[in-house]
Structures are given as C-alpha cells and as structure tokens.
Design an enzyme around this catalytic site. Sequence first.
Site: not given
Ligand code: NCD
Length: 328
Positions: A57-58, A86, A107, A140
């Site tokens: 999703r993100t 490397k 991320r 997040h």
């Molecule tokens: C969440 C995450 O990655 O922290 N997912 C997301 O970004 N919607 C929640 C999760 O992974 O449980």
Amino acid sequence: MFHVVDTSVFDRPLLDDLCELTTLVRTVAKSPEGARCLQQLAPTKRAMLYFTQPSTRTFLSMNNACHVLGIRTSEIRNSSVSSEVKGETFEDSIRTFSSYVDLIVMRTPDPGYAARAAALMDSIPRPVPIINAGSGKDQHPTQALLDIYTLERSFEESGGIDGKIIGMMGDLKRGRTVRSLSRLMRHYEGVRVVFIAPDTFEMEPDIRAFMAENDIPFEETGRLHEILPELDAIYVTRIQSEHDVNDESSGVNLAPFTIGTHELGLLKKTAVIMHPLPRGPEIAVEVDQDPRAMYWRQERNGMWMRVALIAKIFDLDQEIRELASRIR
Ligand code: NCD
C-alpha cells in the site's frame, strides 16, 4: 526544506490544512479535466522510492500519488540491487539518489535511517526533501496522516476527532502505525486513548511517557469486550511477527484481540473500525460488510493524503485551491 521524518513536523493547523487539501485534491481529480490539470502541476519533478522493506500500500499509494501530480518516479526495492552491496555507505547512496531526483521517499527495516538521510540533506549543497514511509518498529508518519484524515472524515457530523475515545489494539509494542498515531493525538482536544494489547505486546514506555508529558489521557487494558462499547474508533493492528527475536508471537493467544461478528454487536452504531493493513486473523472477513469497517476506505484515503502532502512539500497547495474553485 520540509522533511517528514516523524510526526513532530505536524501541528494542528498543518493537519487541518492537509485534511482540507486532501478533500480538494480528490474532488478535483474526479473530473477528467481536473485530473489532467493536476498532472500539469509538477511534470518536471522526479521522485525516488527507496523501499528496502516489504510494502504494498505505502509503495503503490506513494507512487500513484506522485503520478497524480505528474511527478515521475524511480525505485529501488531491494538494497541487494544497489551499490550498497559493493560497500557503498547508506549516506553515499542517499546522496547519489538526491543527485537525480527532487524527493526521496524511503522505508527501512530499521529505525533512524530517515533521520540520517534528512540530516545528510541538510548538510549538502543540493538537498531534497525526505519522506519517511516507515522506519522499522518506530514511526510511520504518513500512515498517521491518512489515519487522521479517515478519523476526521468519519466523524465529520460529530465534531471530528476532538472529544472521541480511540482504542488501539494488537501489537502496540512493535507497530509503528499506532506509535505515530498516538503521538498525533496530542493535537486533538479531549481525546482519550485506550491501548488494548496482550501483555507481551503492550505499548512501549517511550510512547506512554509521551502521552503523559503531553496530557493525553490514556489507559491500558487486555479486556476488549469491556471497553468496546465505549469506543468511537477501534484501530486494529496485526502482530508484527517479522520482528520476533525469540518467536514471541507464537505463544500469544490472539483470540481476545480480534474483531468478528460478536464484537460488532458490542460496538457503537456510530463507531468505526480501522486497520492499516495488511491484516491477519485479527479482523474477520465478515466484518468487511459492516458499514463501520473503514479500512478499505482508509487505504484509498492514503493515496489522496499523500498527494496532498507531496503538493504541500512542493508548494503546490495554492494552485490546487485555485483549481478546486475553478473546476468544482
Ligand atoms: C503498516 C506498516 O508497514 O507499518 N502497513 C502499512 O504501511 N499500511 C502496518 C503493518 O505492516 O502491519
């Protein structure tokens, strides 16, 4: 320079502004003309999506949010295909990305990297904004934004988030979404938070201390059924078993921390059920049919909120407001 490393960059006026902008953007995007105009807002910008931890999703919502504004994207989704194998340092890799793009969305499996990237940017001649799209077990912030937007919209007719009782349930110890959302609660008046978790996955002391320091009333319980009738929202999370060190998850009885048809009967008619997704067994699929299930809408809100955030970072909000008044 506007980095989004953690939730501390947001205050109430900015949160309200981003929520309003999100609604404007999605309204404009409804018409083909509006969607075309949005794509003309930033066609010379480029963004890098650097996701070295799994994401559906993100990643997709950030990618598509960029495309809504005409921003082109490139991606690395696995550090094994970058020069980090490397021996290139994290800092040198980020600096390299910043040579080619105008925005880095990242991320990482461990915390602290978005902060390091932002600090690096602030020390080089051609910095670009950094957006944290999830930093290990810690934060997040863009998920917290879309959660705020979803809550505000759900309570549109009843005064918004102010004054509501919000339950957060599941793996609160290692769930970055609830950690970020808890922090944002300090911007809302009269909110009460209830943390509902098995002992093994209780909220960490740093967030509890944050709540206390910021006068956010909260309580902790392991008894969902007792508290459920009082809640205006229940934010459910999955067990983050990828962070297990000693197989902690397997010994925990999750049954008392799930939402199914019985729990629907205990929940207020006006309450909402949220989840950042992906879900495990903590929300039964039958719950999807209930009008109070907000998680699929929440997921979609995520893309529009990220459009609003990126627009804000690139100072496009005034242009969006003008488009909205012309096209609506
Ligand atoms: C969440 C995450 O990655 O922290 N997912 C997301 O970004 N919607 C929640 C999760 O992974 O449980």
